[in-house]
Write a protein that holds these residues in place. Structure first.
Motif, short mmCIF file in Angstrom:
data_model
loop_
_atom_site.label_atom_id
_atom_site.label_comp_id
_atom_site.label_asym_id
_atom_site.label_seq_id
_atom_site.Cartn_x
_atom_site.Cartn_y
_atom_site.Cartn_z
N GLY A 251 0.80 -1.22 0.00
CA GLY A 251 0.00 0.00 0.00
C GLY A 251 0.82 1.26 0.00
N LYS A 252 0.46 2.20 0.91
CA LYS A 252 1.15 3.47 1.06
C LYS A 252 1.85 3.48 2.42
CE LYS A 252 -2.16 5.94 -1.84
NZ LYS A 252 -3.13 7.06 -1.93
N PRO A 253 3.12 3.11 2.46
CA PRO A 253 3.82 2.92 3.74
C PRO A 253 3.98 4.22 4.54
CG PRO A 253 4.98 1.82 1.95
CD PRO A 253 3.95 2.69 1.31
N ARG A 254 3.78 4.07 5.85
CA ARG A 254 4.18 5.10 6.81
C ARG A 254 5.42 4.67 7.57
NH1 ARG A 254 -1.18 4.14 7.39
NH2 ARG A 254 -0.84 2.95 9.32
N GLY A 255 5.58 3.35 7.70
CA GLY A 255 6.72 2.82 8.44
C GLY A 255 7.19 1.51 7.83
N ALA A 256 8.21 0.93 8.45
CA ALA A 256 8.81 -0.31 7.96
C ALA A 256 9.13 -1.23 9.12
CB ALA A 256 10.08 -0.01 7.16
N VAL A 257 9.12 -2.52 8.82
CA VAL A 257 9.58 -3.55 9.76
C VAL A 257 10.84 -4.17 9.17
CG1 VAL A 257 9.05 -5.82 10.74
CG2 VAL A 257 7.29 -4.03 10.70
N PHE A 258 11.89 -4.23 9.99
CA PHE A 258 13.17 -4.77 9.56
C PHE A 258 13.45 -6.08 10.28
CE2 PHE A 258 13.39 -0.20 8.97
CZ PHE A 258 14.00 -0.07 7.74
N ALA A 259 13.76 -7.13 9.52
CA ALA A 259 14.13 -8.42 10.09
C ALA A 259 15.40 -8.91 9.39
CB ALA A 259 13.00 -9.43 9.91
N HIS A 260 16.46 -9.12 10.15
CA HIS A 260 17.71 -9.54 9.51
C HIS A 260 17.70 -11.05 9.28
CE1 HIS A 260 20.06 -11.33 12.91
NE2 HIS A 260 19.43 -10.47 13.68
N ILE A 261 18.21 -11.46 8.12
CA ILE A 261 18.16 -12.86 7.71
C ILE A 261 19.50 -13.57 7.87
CG2 ILE A 261 16.23 -12.47 6.13
CD1 ILE A 261 18.21 -12.48 3.80
#
Length: 305
Positions: A59-69
């Motif tokens: 969609g239209k992002p306001r934020g992000a989720v970060f997950a390291h692999i």
């Protein structure tokens, strides 16, 4: 394939820092298979321009989720010498696995006066990556395995994808060995569809103030300190959600949150994750209650922030 089966699969994939292509390819394949059942179909960004990272825009992002692999692990040096990747906890005669050009490898690593060595009967090609041998144990209350940090953070991010309407889900690399990919990823994100905040989907520690079965951990600080006004908003929403959570206040440790804070962008961040025992060992242990609270909290926060 149920998502918990995906978790057991990704726990078995080697991806020490700098060698994340196999887990990225697996995630990309699973995302393509599953995305038709998600609430919103994301735009998927991957390829040489982002190395082995993977970004999903909903969609239209306001934020992000970060997950390291990536994970901690080991690299062979010369003769029978071993050097660590990240900060693994080496127990006595810990079992590790890998493969070089001559075939599969399974051996033990021991530490003597700070020097790591292996007992494989032949010389392993220098530069070979080795990882803890995996032994996954799931009971009524706990999951125990190597690399719950950060396979559970990745699992949480995949669960979030099922319901997320607006936001980025970002699978980053290099976190366990100095970081480095998140500033470049933020540059990409801010050009494509800018954000004002990031949540760090990672796993933290059981300590004297953080216990199993008390809910997901919202970190007030580790070595680095998020902005208080953003933390206050997170805590207000967390209280409104009625999802069990606990607070962490530490003076050490770090995550991709550091990379967000050190980036050239004014982006708020907060580390939110389940706590584990036996950190960076082959027997990391996390409460399933806390993991479930983590999944529910991310869904709530990303819908309300």
């Amino acid at each position: 394939m149920p998502l918990m089966d995906i978790l057991t699969d990704i726990l078995k994939i080697q991806s020490t820092s700098g060698d994340e292509s196999a887990i990225k390819d697996f995630l990309l394949n699973q995302i393509r298979i599953r995305q038709t059942s998600w609430k919103v179909q994301p735009e998927i960004y991957h390829g040489p321009q982002v190395h082995d990272c993977l970004l999903l825009k909903f969609g239209k992002p306001r934020g992000a989720v970060f997950a390291h692999i990536d994970t901690i692990g080991f690299m062979t040096r010369y003769q029978n010498q071993i050097v660590p990747i990240g900060g693994p906890d080496v127990e006595d005669s810990v079992s590790v696995v890998g493969q070089d050009r001559l075939g599969p490898i399974k051996c033990n690593i021991t530490e003597n006066e700070g020097q790591l060595t292996h007992d494989f009967p032949r010389q392993i090609a220098p530069g070979t990556r080795l990882s803890f041998e995996q032994d996954i144990q799931i009971s009524e209350k706990f999951i125990q395995a190597a690399y719950l940090d950060n396979r559970l953070g990745v699992y949480n991010a995949l669960k979030l994808c099922e319901t997320l309407e607006n936001g980025w889900v970002v699978f980053s690399t290099y976190e366990e060995h100095g970081g480095g990919s998140v500033p470049a990823l933020l540059n990409f994100i801010q050009k494509e569809s800018p954000i004002s905040f990031g949540l760090i989907s990672d796993i933290t520690w059981v300590t004297d103030g953080v216990q199993h079965h008390d809910g997901v951990v919202i970190s007030i600080r580790d070595k680095h300190i998020p902005r208080k006004i953003f933390l206050d908003k997170i805590l207000e929403l967390a209280s409104d959600s009625k999802i069990p959570f606990q607070l962490e206040i530490e003076d050490a440790g770090s995550s991709d949150g550091r990379e967000v804070q050190f980036s050239p962008y004014f982006i708020d961040w907060c580390f939110i994750g389940a706590p584990e025992d036996n950190v960076h060992s082959p027997k990391e242990k996390v409460s399933l209650f806390d993991l479930n609270a983590m999944i529910e909290m991310y869904r709530y926060l990303m819908a309300h922030l």
